[in-house]
Scaffold this motif. Sequence first.
Motif, PDB file in Angstrom:
ATOM      1  N   VAL A 190      30.404  48.732   0.184  1.00 58.73           N
ATOM      2  CA  VAL A 190      29.380  48.560  -0.843  1.00 58.73           C
ATOM      3  C   VAL A 190      28.646  47.243  -0.645  1.00 58.73           C
ATOM      4  CG1 VAL A 190      29.006  48.177  -3.308  1.00 58.73           C
ATOM      5  CG2 VAL A 190      30.462  50.067  -2.546  1.00 58.73           C
ATOM      6  N   ASN A 191      29.394  46.160  -0.440  1.00 60.11           N
ATOM      7  CA  ASN A 191      28.750  44.874  -0.205  1.00 60.11           C
ATOM      8  C   ASN A 191      27.866  44.918   1.030  1.00 60.11           C
ATOM      9  OD1 ASN A 191      29.671  43.525  -2.426  1.00 60.11           O
ATOM     10  ND2 ASN A 191      31.360  42.517  -1.387  1.00 60.11           N
ATOM     11  N   ASP A 192      28.335  45.607   2.056  1.00 60.01           N
ATOM     12  CA  ASP A 192      27.593  45.675   3.314  1.00 60.01           C
ATOM     13  C   ASP A 192      26.246  46.362   3.126  1.00 60.01           C
ATOM     14  OD1 ASP A 192      27.170  45.362   6.055  1.00 60.01           O
ATOM     15  OD2 ASP A 192      28.075  47.282   6.536  1.00 60.01           O
ATOM     16  N   VAL A 193      26.249  47.535   2.509  1.00 59.50           N
ATOM     17  CA  VAL A 193      24.985  48.274   2.388  1.00 59.50           C
ATOM     18  C   VAL A 193      24.049  47.644   1.367  1.00 59.50           C
ATOM     19  CG1 VAL A 193      25.967  50.460   3.187  1.00 59.50           C
ATOM     20  CG2 VAL A 193      25.984  49.940   0.732  1.00 59.50           C
ATOM     21  N   GLY A 231      20.192  45.807   2.031  1.00 62.49           N
ATOM     22  CA  GLY A 231      19.040  46.298   1.300  1.00 62.49           C
ATOM     23  C   GLY A 231      18.925  47.800   1.242  1.00 62.49           C
ATOM     24  N   LEU A 232      19.989  48.533   1.623  1.00 67.18           N
ATOM     25  CA  LEU A 232      19.933  49.994   1.606  1.00 67.18           C
ATOM     26  C   LEU A 232      20.183  50.536   0.206  1.00 67.18           C
ATOM     27  CD1 LEU A 232      21.877  50.811   4.901  1.00 67.18           C
ATOM     28  CD2 LEU A 232      19.444  50.351   4.577  1.00 67.18           C
ATOM     29  N   PHE A 233      21.024  49.875  -0.545  1.00 67.91           N
ATOM     30  CA  PHE A 233      21.369  50.285  -1.906  1.00 67.91           C
ATOM     31  C   PHE A 233      20.999  49.163  -2.874  1.00 67.91           C
ATOM     32  CE2 PHE A 233      24.005  53.634  -0.238  1.00 67.91           C
ATOM     33  CZ  PHE A 233      24.266  54.493  -1.295  1.00 67.91           C
ATOM     34  N   THR A 272      29.802  60.829  -3.681  1.00 65.84           N
ATOM     35  CA  THR A 272      29.555  59.765  -4.641  1.00 65.84           C
ATOM     36  C   THR A 272      28.825  58.613  -3.963  1.00 65.84           C
ATOM     37  OG1 THR A 272      31.626  58.591  -4.182  1.00 65.84           O
ATOM     38  CG2 THR A 272      31.688  60.363  -5.841  1.00 65.84           C
ATOM     39  N   ARG A 273      28.337  57.692  -4.783  1.00 70.12           N
ATOM     40  CA  ARG A 273      27.642  56.528  -4.250  1.00 70.12           C
ATOM     41  C   ARG A 273      28.572  55.682  -3.366  1.00 70.12           C
ATOM     42  NH1 ARG A 273      23.100  54.356  -6.536  1.00 70.12           N
ATOM     43  NH2 ARG A 273      24.049  52.289  -6.765  1.00 70.12           N
ATOM     44  N   ALA A 274      29.824  55.558  -3.750  1.00 67.32           N
ATOM     45  CA  ALA A 274      30.772  54.795  -2.933  1.00 67.32           C
ATOM     46  C   ALA A 274      31.028  55.488  -1.609  1.00 67.32           C
ATOM     47  CB  ALA A 274      32.077  54.598  -3.698  1.00 67.32           C
ATOM     48  N   GLN A 275      31.166  56.806  -1.631  1.00 65.30           N
ATOM     49  CA  GLN A 275      31.402  57.548  -0.392  1.00 65.30           C
ATOM     50  C   GLN A 275      30.219  57.433   0.562  1.00 65.30           C
ATOM     51  OE1 GLN A 275      32.223  61.370  -2.119  1.00 65.30           O
ATOM     52  NE2 GLN A 275      34.435  61.013  -2.251  1.00 65.30           N
ATOM     53  N   LEU A 308      27.629  55.352   5.362  1.00 65.05           N
ATOM     54  CA  LEU A 308      26.490  54.642   5.939  1.00 65.05           C
ATOM     55  C   LEU A 308      26.941  53.355   6.634  1.00 65.05           C
ATOM     56  CD1 LEU A 308      23.538  54.969   3.409  1.00 65.05           C
ATOM     57  CD2 LEU A 308      23.650  55.833   5.740  1.00 65.05           C
ATOM     58  N   ALA A 309      27.945  52.704   6.094  1.00 65.94           N
ATOM     59  CA  ALA A 309      28.464  51.503   6.747  1.00 65.94           C
ATOM     60  C   ALA A 309      29.037  51.862   8.114  1.00 65.94           C
ATOM     61  CB  ALA A 309      29.528  50.843   5.866  1.00 65.94           C
TER      62      ALA A 309
END
Length: 381
Positions: free
Chosen positions: A39-42, A46-48, A234-237, A242-243
Amino acid sequence: MKKRVVCLILSLALCLGLALPAAAAFSDVPASHWAYDSVNDVVDKGLFNGTSATTFSPNSTMTRAMLITVLYRYAGAPAVDGTVGSATTYTDVADSAYYADAVIWGVEHDIFPMWFLYNSRNAADVSTTFQPNAVVNRAEFASMLYSFMQDAMGDKADETDTAAVMVYLSSEPGCRFTDMTADAICQSMPEIAGCSIEKDVVFGIINVMMGWAYPNGILTGTSATTMSPEGSVTRAQVAAMLARFYQKYGEASHGEEPSAVSCTNQVIQLVNEQRAQNGLAPLQTSTAIGEAAQIRAGELPSLFEHTRPDGRSCFTVLAEVGLRYGTAGENIAYGYATPEQVVDGWMNSPGHRANILNGSFTAIGVGYNPEGNYWVQLFIG
């Protein structure tokens, strides 16, 4: 006048100390969360965006509008041609929607699976609804991400491993995911039946998931025997997948650097996305207010304040371009390399956030000066 002065004082007091944000810190994604790093990475890339300044909503399902917006940002948010009405067949996407340009881009670049575009294999049977709030399933996510890779990653793009798929399809049933057969997918995803001829679309799903996403570690099984192609994500998945994708393929091959116009348009899109998440109407724009903001962006290297280099208020630029208004506000920043970073910086600063989420404002102009990465938002109501 009082409102205008308050906006000015808030922005002035906070803008001078605006710094690049650190890694995202969301109350609902603590360090112990399984997707914390992803989550921190994306978000940092600037993707999320978060769903608020302090929340990410990791367990919320990913919608079509959210996913195409994320992929559009990954591509660099390039300029698009035309409007939703002229470039697509969709009637349920307003041109003011935060995801409108992303949808146009998705159609132009063949990102969407066939069943997003057609109701059957009859070329005239086009879909007139995008269904922006429809939840994306794992097969749709894999299909869109694969199409994105083919379009945006240039020489880094992979093809599916057809040989591996053939081995998978010919293997013993006990060695396969039980829900990744043609019959099982037809049963779990009946919406694609009208788009298939002799199950060709179904085999396309198997090809992408078992010949690319699974072997490359983008998707993993949901159990030892299931892949759950019909299962929602889900958003986390999506952040985690994506990461992994980014780790393997890196940045998109943008070609030329995004233009100043593309950067300012993306800031407007991101602002309206934030307003939509907070129940506010989108801000409109015009040539005049955009011109005013660009004038201010050109002035900031000389004097990074809400006062113009000649000592006048920043708001005098609005009268210069012929704009009338009842209330106004200005946000300024510098040093932020991308639209996502600067909007995130503003949203994490109370005074700037208040301007972006001010319900009395009806229009926005954005200026960008790449020499030093100076950014301006002008609001009027």
